[in-house]
Design an enzyme around this catalytic site. Sequence first.
Site, PDB file in Angstrom:
ATOM      1  N   SER A  14      -8.596  -2.925 -13.914  1.00 51.57           N
ATOM      2  CA  SER A  14      -9.439  -2.290 -15.039  1.00 51.57           C
ATOM      3  C   SER A  14      -9.280  -0.942 -14.929  1.00 51.57           C
ATOM      4  O   SER A  14      -8.914  -0.263 -16.147  1.00 51.57           O
ATOM      5  CB  SER A  14     -10.874  -2.997 -14.759  1.00 51.57           C
ATOM      6  OG  SER A  14     -11.452  -2.314 -13.381  1.00 51.57           O
ATOM      7  N   LYS A 188     -20.177   7.396  -2.445  1.00 51.71           N
ATOM      8  CA  LYS A 188     -19.905   6.023  -2.979  1.00 51.71           C
ATOM      9  C   LYS A 188     -19.976   5.156  -2.244  1.00 51.71           C
ATOM     10  O   LYS A 188     -20.412   3.983  -2.778  1.00 51.71           O
ATOM     11  CB  LYS A 188     -18.419   6.175  -3.855  1.00 51.71           C
ATOM     12  CG  LYS A 188     -18.382   5.265  -4.769  1.00 51.71           C
ATOM     13  CD  LYS A 188     -17.498   5.300  -5.986  1.00 51.71           C
ATOM     14  CE  LYS A 188     -17.412   4.375  -6.978  1.00 51.71           C
ATOM     15  NZ  LYS A 188     -16.413   4.391  -8.018  1.00 51.71           N
ATOM     16  N   ASN A 192     -22.131   1.644  -2.833  1.00 51.63           N
ATOM     17  CA  ASN A 192     -21.598   0.338  -2.756  1.00 51.63           C
ATOM     18  C   ASN A 192     -22.010  -0.394  -1.779  1.00 51.63           C
ATOM     19  O   ASN A 192     -21.968  -1.734  -1.819  1.00 51.63           O
ATOM     20  CB  ASN A 192     -19.944   0.419  -2.441  1.00 51.63           C
ATOM     21  CG  ASN A 192     -19.152   1.157  -3.865  1.00 51.63           C
ATOM     22  OD1 ASN A 192     -19.686   0.813  -4.964  1.00 51.63           O
ATOM     23  ND2 ASN A 192     -18.252   1.659  -3.785  1.00 51.63           N
ATOM     24  N   ASN A 196     -23.553  -3.455  -4.044  1.00 53.30           N
ATOM     25  CA  ASN A 196     -22.441  -4.339  -4.296  1.00 53.30           C
ATOM     26  C   ASN A 196     -23.008  -5.679  -3.464  1.00 53.30           C
ATOM     27  O   ASN A 196     -23.025  -6.894  -4.283  1.00 53.30           O
ATOM     28  CB  ASN A 196     -21.122  -4.015  -3.863  1.00 53.30           C
ATOM     29  CG  ASN A 196     -20.390  -3.040  -5.055  1.00 53.30           C
ATOM     30  OD1 ASN A 196     -21.186  -2.718  -5.945  1.00 53.30           O
ATOM     31  ND2 ASN A 196     -19.172  -2.787  -4.575  1.00 53.30           N
ATOM     32  N   ASN A 206     -27.247  -4.862 -11.441  1.00 55.13           N
ATOM     33  CA  ASN A 206     -27.624  -3.970 -10.665  1.00 55.13           C
ATOM     34  C   ASN A 206     -29.106  -3.668 -10.746  1.00 55.13           C
ATOM     35  O   ASN A 206     -29.708  -3.190  -9.820  1.00 55.13           O
ATOM     36  CB  ASN A 206     -27.126  -2.712 -11.005  1.00 55.13           C
ATOM     37  CG  ASN A 206     -25.399  -2.957 -10.894  1.00 55.13           C
ATOM     38  OD1 ASN A 206     -25.112  -4.142 -10.261  1.00 55.13           O
ATOM     39  ND2 ASN A 206     -24.434  -2.079 -10.877  1.00 55.13           N
ATOM     40  N   GLU A 266     -14.185  -6.095  -1.808  1.00 56.21           N
ATOM     41  CA  GLU A 266     -13.838  -5.400  -1.033  1.00 56.21           C
ATOM     42  C   GLU A 266     -14.738  -4.959   0.072  1.00 56.21           C
ATOM     43  O   GLU A 266     -15.029  -3.972   0.783  1.00 56.21           O
ATOM     44  CB  GLU A 266     -13.965  -4.003  -2.056  1.00 56.21           C
ATOM     45  CG  GLU A 266     -12.960  -4.102  -3.030  1.00 56.21           C
ATOM     46  CD  GLU A 266     -12.749  -2.523  -3.719  1.00 56.21           C
ATOM     47  OE1 GLU A 266     -11.721  -1.873  -3.515  1.00 56.21           O
ATOM     48  OE2 GLU A 266     -13.937  -2.315  -4.481  1.00 56.21           O
TER      49      GLU A 266
END
Lengths: 305, 305
Positions: A14, A188, A192, A196, A206, A266
Amino acid sequence: MVTDMKIGIIGLGSIGLLLSACLAREDHQVTCYVRRNQQKERLRTKGVSLYTLHHNRPSSFKVNAKSLGELDEHDLYVVCVKYPQLDEVIQTLRTKAPDNKPILFLQNGMSHVEWVSTLQQPVFIGVLDHGARRKNDHSVEHTGAGVIRIGALVKKDKTLMNHILDVLDTSDFPWIYDENPINLLKQKLVVNAVINPLTAIFDVENGELLTNPYLYHLAKGLCEETCQVLQFPFDKYWDYVKRVAKHTGRNSSSMREDIRNQNQTEIDTISGYVLKQSIRKLPYTSFVYNGIKALENRTGSVSHD
Amino acid sequence: MVTDMKIGIIGLGSIGLLLSACLAREDHQVTCYVRRNQQKERLRTKGVSLYTLHHNRPSSFKVNAKSLGELDEHDLYVVCVKYPQLDEVIQTLRTKAPDNKPILFLQNGMSHVEWVSTLQQPVFIGVLDHGARRKNDHSVEHTGAGVIRIGALVKKDKTLMNHILDVLDTSDFPWIYDENPINLLKQKLVVNAVINPLTAIFDVENGELLTNPYLYHLAKGLCEETCQVLQFPFDKYWDYVKRVAKHTGRNSSSMREDIRNQNQTEIDTISGYVLKQSIRKLPYTSFVYNGIKALENRTGSVSHD
């Protein structure tokens, strides 16, 4: 002054698709490096299509497309692959990219920083807060406008970076200089590490981390552990996490989407990285790390592209 | 010697239905106490239907059915309601049940022990490992044969309990005496504190806690915390939890089913009880406690029946 550049985008998920479209729109010569021949053919014949919130019909932009093994010389390389592909990409850049051409890395997490600092090329690190959703091999939807912040890993590369920024930054697609890109990544990482895994395990958008009091409690606990490890002031970063959760309230996090689509997540470079940095026990982080691993394991997750 | 008894079953969920059917099958006079008039009418007209693994067609047994307010005198009361209804049931038993008739409590968790010890009647505590699945208001499927273990809360009631056991225990539906029923509850609490929340959060069958290495890790961590609180030897009880998970491998835990059906779960009397007993932090238990609460909150859970 140069007003267009030859840019190689490596990895067309993306983010890679969004960058390719927005840079090609500004008349830069974009070459997309992909693994699958099918995606290569589609990009060559159809270009990159960009859907935006304000227009029903996409705009298409011409790009070149190649395999990583056919790496050309470019004025700038932008690496958008996820961690599992990063090793191969770095090896190729090390041997095939010119020593003086800058490489910009746009990964989440922190695990790549030490790794990419061994490259002889000027290395830039960036984070972006654009919303982007891949529609197919050559189409992307720009779901939320944002900015890209980048900085140089080594001070001596600042002049080169400022030149690149002069060329890339436009009001339609802003690029912003940041003095301390490692701090950007850490910031960040906090977001995350909280948003996440929780949204993925509990399968929520979220914003529910703010409205569901029990998820709020878990999010706060995760944020405390992460800030402790990164030596960040908790109050400031907890406020920041909450602002991001509010701002992206109706969004589905990338990790939730990865679990839903049975893709590898991730988690190793986010919660896994946080765990590795700490000698103390981090029970909430450990719980979500194992939880996401369990979900990957349950769904028989495989890596796509 | 009396060979049949007048038995009042209070609460007709899966366990109450199973007991009603199996006791009526042995010619005991069973009265079912339920809250909804619809269920009362169905039980009166249709009796209780028992499906077993070995027969395609159910057997039906005649029972009486009443509201709690119409509580009669019985030789034994068996309380199968969940915690939210327990308060009302205990108040009714306190005022309407004869002082000399025993009451058997079959709740999960430990929260009711102190509560029921204030009753003037002889109190028995039991746990059962039968598999039972409610099909509708008057039908239940016996999905796994097991035993019911019961003991008296107060030593002086042992003689009465042995008499009751003599009457109830049959080879088709075994009842077993246990010297220390509190320990039975604690043992079951360990199993429930590990298996129930994990299977509910990760939406898996019990056996996956053994085959998925990450769930195994989380289960072990939860078991460690629970054993620490209950002052149980970890090795012994971790083996026990694993045996239960293996034995019930294809089963869906009651908590997972409650989350799926948007029912209130028993998390407060399981993980919530464990948390309350400890002055030390129990991060994994705290995580699953908040996780289940979050799922209840997310689905807009309401109490059924």
